[in-house]
Design an enzyme around this catalytic site. Structure first.
Site, PDB file in Angstrom:
ATOM      1  NE  ARG A 251      -4.070   4.588  -3.934  1.00 45.02           N
ATOM      2  CZ  ARG A 251      -5.042   3.744  -3.547  1.00 45.02           C
ATOM      3  NH1 ARG A 251      -4.897   3.017  -2.470  1.00 45.02           N
ATOM      4  NH2 ARG A 251      -6.164   3.639  -4.245  1.00 45.02           N
ATOM      5  CG  HIS A 255      -2.625  -0.711  -3.581  1.00 46.59           C
ATOM      6  ND1 HIS A 255      -2.024  -0.191  -2.454  1.00 46.59           N
ATOM      7  CD2 HIS A 255      -2.075  -1.930  -3.780  1.00 46.59           C
ATOM      8  CE1 HIS A 255      -1.149  -1.080  -1.987  1.00 46.59           C
ATOM      9  NE2 HIS A 255      -1.160  -2.135  -2.776  1.00 46.59           N
ATOM     10  CE1 TYR A 264      -9.434   2.574  -3.056  1.00 44.03           C
ATOM     11  CE2 TYR A 264      -9.967   0.608  -4.334  1.00 44.03           C
ATOM     12  CZ  TYR A 264      -9.060   1.563  -3.941  1.00 44.03           C
ATOM     13  OH  TYR A 264      -7.782   1.535  -4.434  1.00 44.03           O
TER      14      TYR A 264
HETATM   15  C1  LIG Z   1       1.409  -8.460   6.268  1.00 41.69           C
HETATM   16  C2  LIG Z   1       0.783  -8.104   4.965  1.00 41.69           C
HETATM   17  N1  LIG Z   1      -0.552  -8.072   4.836  1.00 41.69           N
HETATM   18  C3  LIG Z   1      -1.120  -7.729   3.649  1.00 41.69           C
HETATM   19  C4  LIG Z   1      -0.339  -7.441   2.569  1.00 41.69           C
HETATM   20  C5  LIG Z   1      -0.982  -7.038   1.243  1.00 41.69           C
HETATM   21  N2  LIG Z   1      -0.821  -5.605   1.064  1.00 41.69           N
HETATM   22  C6  LIG Z   1       0.165  -5.091   0.310  1.00 41.69           C
HETATM   23  S1  LIG Z   1       0.168  -3.430   0.277  1.00 41.69           S
HETATM   24  C7  LIG Z   1      -1.185  -3.367   1.284  1.00 41.69           C
HETATM   25  C8  LIG Z   1      -1.782  -2.042   1.676  1.00 41.69           C
HETATM   26  C9  LIG Z   1      -0.905  -1.258   2.583  1.00 41.69           C
HETATM   27  O1  LIG Z   1      -1.481   0.021   2.744  1.00 41.69           O
HETATM   28  P1  LIG Z   1      -0.745   1.178   3.476  1.00 41.69           P
HETATM   29  O2  LIG Z   1       0.113   0.644   4.557  1.00 41.69           O
HETATM   30  O3  LIG Z   1      -1.724   2.203   3.856  1.00 41.69           O
HETATM   31  O4  LIG Z   1       0.263   1.725   2.369  1.00 41.69           O
HETATM   32  P2  LIG Z   1      -0.048   2.353   0.937  1.00 41.69           P
HETATM   33  O5  LIG Z   1       0.053   1.218  -0.047  1.00 41.69           O
HETATM   34  O6  LIG Z   1      -1.388   2.972   0.975  1.00 41.69           O
HETATM   35  O7  LIG Z   1       1.030   3.357   0.715  1.00 41.69           O
HETATM   36  C10 LIG Z   1      -1.608  -4.626   1.639  1.00 41.69           C
HETATM   37  C11 LIG Z   1      -2.781  -4.908   2.489  1.00 41.69           C
HETATM   38  C12 LIG Z   1       1.065  -7.500   2.738  1.00 41.69           C
HETATM   39  N3  LIG Z   1       1.892  -7.216   1.740  1.00 41.69           N
HETATM   40  N4  LIG Z   1       1.600  -7.823   3.935  1.00 41.69           N
END
Ligand SMILES: Cc1ncc(C[n+]2csc(CCOP(=O)(O)OP(=O)(O)O)c2C)c(N)n1
Length: 334
Positions: A251, A255, A264
């Protein structure tokens, strides 16, 4: 059944035109993604979530699918994937700027909530991992109809902690459905590292528990990604069931445009990831193979810039949804 780590040798066995097509797709996605950040930082776009560092995996995977035939339940980082399948920079900028002509949702959804009927890209919600269930359903429908279309879904490694991931994969395995689930593992779920999500070394280890192949692929290499996906698609079309693919990606941004990763992620870790930037890495591979000259690479970028400039102008000149249309598609078409 074991987790597989196919050997990769970037670009060794594909013809030059295919490699160049991959490179063009990667650069096009990068240029568009960078423009979205500029629009955000200028205060013209509300929110950006980036595919930077995921392009190689997404381009390789998308090129192994049949656009408009296979079913696609993507996640918010899949900008490059949706571009390869046939969405355009204009489509994405119409969505980013919430214009009425946005093909995803008419300017209703948050940016990066992809949905495009002509390409079988299934609209998703914001709760992460729900798309895995949609894809499992689409895979079942394909089977019931007697077609050989596969269903593709993707998510981040953090999202594999959701029950939907387990339910979708288990259902697909029990019924041997043509589902391919790609985990784009960039190491972090916002600020939470993989070590706090799962106690397996790799996400692909989880495939063993469902009784399906788990494949780990270098997601910074579009060729390796293409091969892994080609094999999974062939298996699914033959009726041999689902596959879990874990693409190790990076990444390269925080985020989202609302995040600050400094608390972090060390600056050294960020610099290391940037040194492995998949677009630059693939450019070097193609230059070493004599498939691409430095001049060609500059020309590819310039062409993409011109396309994105045009798309931005068109999107900015496109009307916002009318206030009277506020309730359209909320409870029906009235
Ligand atoms: C059920 C749920 N919990 C929390 C969130 C908030 N949220 C959005 S993206 C994210 C991180 C997801 O990380 P990952 O699956 O590792 O994907 P990345 O963004 O790193 O590609 C979170 C916690 C959400 N959208 N849906």
């Amino acid at each position: 059944m074991a987790v597989m780590r196919p050997e990769t040798s970037p670009g060794s066995d594909l013809d030059a035109e295919l490699l160049l097509t991959m490179y063009r797709h990667m650069v096009r996605a990068r240029v568009l993604d960078e423009r979205m950040w500029v629009l955000n930082r200028q205060g013209r776009a509300p929110f950006v979530i980036s595919c930077q560092g995921h392009e190689a995996a997404q381009v390789g995977m998308a090129m192994a699918l049949r656009p408009g035939y296979d079913w696609i339940a993507p996640y918010y980082r899949d900008l490059a994937l949706t571009l390869v399948l046939g969405m355009t920079p204009r489509d994405h900028l119409l969505a980013l700027l919430a214009r009425a002509a946005d093909p995803n949702s008419g300017g209703r959804q948050m940016p990066a909530h992809y949905g495009y009927r002509p390409l079988n890209i299934i609209t998703g919600g914001s709760p992460v991992a729900t798309q895995v269930l949609h894809a499992a359903g689409a895979a079942l429908a394909s089977r019931v109809r007697g077609e050989d279309a596969v269903a593709y879904t993707s998510l981040g490694e953090g999202s594999t902690s959701e029950g939907d991931f387990h339910e979708g994969l288990n259902f697909a395995a029990v019924h041997q459905l043509p589902l391919i689930c790609v985990v784009e593992n960039n190491g972090f779920a916002i600020s939470v590292p993989w070590s706090k999500q799962g106690h397996t070394k790799d996400v692909a280890d989880r495939a063993l528990g469902y009784g399906m192949p788990g494949v780990i692929v270098d997601g910074l290499d579009p060729v390796a990604s293409y091969h892994a996906m080609t094999e999974a698609v062939a298996r699914a079309r033959r009726g041999e069931g689902p596959t879990l693919i874990e693409a190790k990606v990076a990444r390269l941004t925080p985020h989202s445009s609302d995040d600050d990763d400094r608390p972090y992620k060390t600056r050294e870790a960020v610099a290391e990831e940037k040194a492995q930037d998949c677009v630059l890495r693939f450019r070097r591979v193609l230059e070493q193979r004599g498939v691409l000259s430095p001049g060609d690479a500059e020309e590819v970028r310039a062409q993409c810039m011109r396309e994105v400039d045009r798309a931005q102008e068109e999107a900015e000149n496109s009307p916002l949804p009318s206030p009277e249309s506020l309730h359209l598609h909320v409870y029906g078409d009235q």
